[in-house]
Motif scaffolding. Structure first.
Motif, PDB file in Angstrom:
ATOM      1  N   VAL A  14      44.539  48.106  41.252  1.00 28.08           N
ATOM      2  CA  VAL A  14      44.789  46.981  40.357  1.00 28.08           C
ATOM      3  C   VAL A  14      44.306  45.691  41.020  1.00 28.08           C
ATOM      4  O   VAL A  14      44.853  45.281  42.045  1.00 28.08           O
ATOM      5  CB  VAL A  14      46.287  46.844  40.018  1.00 28.08           C
ATOM      6  CG1 VAL A  14      46.535  45.581  39.185  1.00 28.08           C
ATOM      7  CG2 VAL A  14      46.776  48.071  39.269  1.00 28.08           C
ATOM      8  N   PRO A  15      43.289  45.023  40.495  1.00 25.16           N
ATOM      9  CA  PRO A  15      42.907  43.708  41.006  1.00 25.16           C
ATOM     10  C   PRO A  15      43.939  42.659  40.596  1.00 25.16           C
ATOM     11  O   PRO A  15      44.416  42.648  39.456  1.00 25.16           O
ATOM     12  CB  PRO A  15      41.558  43.436  40.325  1.00 25.16           C
ATOM     13  CG  PRO A  15      41.080  44.764  39.819  1.00 25.16           C
ATOM     14  CD  PRO A  15      42.333  45.521  39.489  1.00 25.16           C
ATOM     15  N   LEU A  16      44.277  41.787  41.546  1.00 26.28           N
ATOM     16  CA  LEU A  16      45.190  40.679  41.294  1.00 26.28           C
ATOM     17  C   LEU A  16      44.524  39.400  41.751  1.00 26.28           C
ATOM     18  O   LEU A  16      44.016  39.326  42.876  1.00 26.28           O
ATOM     19  CB  LEU A  16      46.508  40.886  42.052  1.00 26.28           C
ATOM     20  CG  LEU A  16      47.528  39.739  42.003  1.00 26.28           C
ATOM     21  CD1 LEU A  16      48.007  39.480  40.571  1.00 26.28           C
ATOM     22  CD2 LEU A  16      48.722  40.036  42.907  1.00 26.28           C
ATOM     23  N   SER A  17      44.532  38.391  40.889  1.00 26.73           N
ATOM     24  CA  SER A  17      43.837  37.148  41.211  1.00 26.73           C
ATOM     25  C   SER A  17      44.627  36.274  42.169  1.00 26.73           C
ATOM     26  O   SER A  17      45.847  36.409  42.335  1.00 26.73           O
ATOM     27  CB  SER A  17      43.574  36.342  39.931  1.00 26.73           C
ATOM     28  OG  SER A  17      44.738  35.641  39.533  1.00 26.73           O
ATOM     29  N   LEU A  18      43.916  35.345  42.774  1.00 24.48           N
ATOM     30  CA  LEU A  18      44.536  34.192  43.403  1.00 24.48           C
ATOM     31  C   LEU A  18      44.923  33.197  42.316  1.00 24.48           C
ATOM     32  O   LEU A  18      44.392  33.237  41.198  1.00 24.48           O
ATOM     33  CB  LEU A  18      43.549  33.512  44.352  1.00 24.48           C
ATOM     34  CG  LEU A  18      43.034  34.332  45.532  1.00 24.48           C
ATOM     35  CD1 LEU A  18      41.926  33.571  46.243  1.00 24.48           C
ATOM     36  CD2 LEU A  18      44.155  34.689  46.479  1.00 24.48           C
ATOM     37  N   LYS A  19      45.828  32.295  42.647  1.00 19.86           N
ATOM     38  CA  LYS A  19      46.108  31.154  41.786  1.00 19.86           C
ATOM     39  C   LYS A  19      45.215  30.013  42.252  1.00 19.86           C
ATOM     40  O   LYS A  19      45.129  29.724  43.436  1.00 19.86           O
ATOM     41  CB  LYS A  19      47.582  30.774  41.863  1.00 19.86           C
ATOM     42  CG  LYS A  19      47.998  29.724  40.855  1.00 19.86           C
ATOM     43  CD  LYS A  19      49.530  29.639  40.777  1.00 19.86           C
ATOM     44  CE  LYS A  19      49.962  28.494  39.868  1.00 19.86           C
ATOM     45  NZ  LYS A  19      49.781  27.189  40.551  1.00 19.86           N
TER      46      LYS A  19
END
Length: 265
Positions: free
Chosen positions: A138-143
């Motif tokens: 699962v890719p998770l972004s930076l804020k």
């Protein structure tokens, strides 16, 4: 599961003749060997992997719910065959939804994205880590504000997933000054920052949190990261192991810069 911060290299560096980019052919061999041995170093095979890449930023933390994430070739000027790489790992939509729930419960802005695929901060290292592409990712972004404190908090919110066999990985670079690579301008700053970073990560947990939250005040901090998107994935990995020890399992000098990987828990 422990948590990890990994150097993902330069573009598709592990899959090409690096002399074409001005470096020795074996420049990335030690990093590649470290990545290939990563799964064997874990207490068990992960049930799923969350990857926070330095190449994805959004206004809120964003988890991909794509069931079959597509390839995102977000590098430029490399040999044609490197645009034909394939990493067909499945996504994990239910895990992505859980990520958003945990972040939201911690008071952090979070949402899903049904279309986001694998950028090269994901597929380049993971083609070595899990070449069979048989573990859901699962890719998770930076804020986008790149707040170190907020990304530490995001990691802490995701910590319960570790007990469920989920591996949390920050993918970036411990030194990322594009103008300094391949020159003496990288050598001293990268060494100074790497020494500080290693000391901070191996400190007791409260001191580690405080140091990482103020990383820009470190020796050669801004020389090492004029913009910190490749460092901030480290904060998520560190935050997810809030009260556990940190270590540096790998370090090397590549493109005249010191680069390191870090492990927590």
């Amino acid at each position: 599961m422990p948590t990890l911060f990994l150097p993902h290299g330069g573009g598709p560096c592990f899959f090409m003749d690096w002399t074409a980019m001005g470096g020795p052919a074996d420049a990335w061999d030690r990093t590649a060997a470290f990545l290939r041995g990563l799964i064997a170093s874990l207490p068990e095979r992960p049930k799923a992997i969350i990857v926070i890449s330095g190449h994805w930023e959004e206004d809120a933390f964003t988890a991909s719910t794509a069931a079959q994430p597509e390839m995102i070739f977000d590098y430029y000027g490399f040999p044609p065959h490197t645009y034909e790489l394939s990493f067909p790992a499945p996504g994990a939509p239910a895990l992505a939804e859980r990520i958003v729930e945990l972040l939201g419960a911690a008071g952090l802005p979070a949402r899903t994205d049904a279309t986001r695929g694998f950028d090269h901060g994901v597929f380049v290292p993971f083609l070595l880590i899990t070449p069979a592409a048989d573990i859901p990712v699962v890719p998770l972004s930076l804020k986008r504000d790149l707040s170190p404190e907020e990304h530490l908090r995001a990691g802490a919110a995701l910590a319960p997933l570790r007990d469920e066999g989920v591996l949390i990985v920050g993918s970036g670079m411990s030194f990322h000054n594009m103008r300094a690579f391949f020159s003496p301008a990288a050598t001293q700053p990268s060494a100074a920052f790497d020494a500080w970073l290693t000391e901070a990560i191996t400190a007791e947990p409260d001191a580690r949190w405080a140091a990482l939250a103020h990383w820009a005040e470190a020796p050669a901090g801004r020389q090492s990261h004029p913009r910190e998107e490749h460092l901030i994935p480290l904060m998520v990995a560190a935050g997810a192991a809030r009260d556990e020890p940190g270590s540096r399992p790998f370090t090397d000098n590549v493109m005249m810069a010191d680069i390191s990987a870090f492990r927590f828990g």
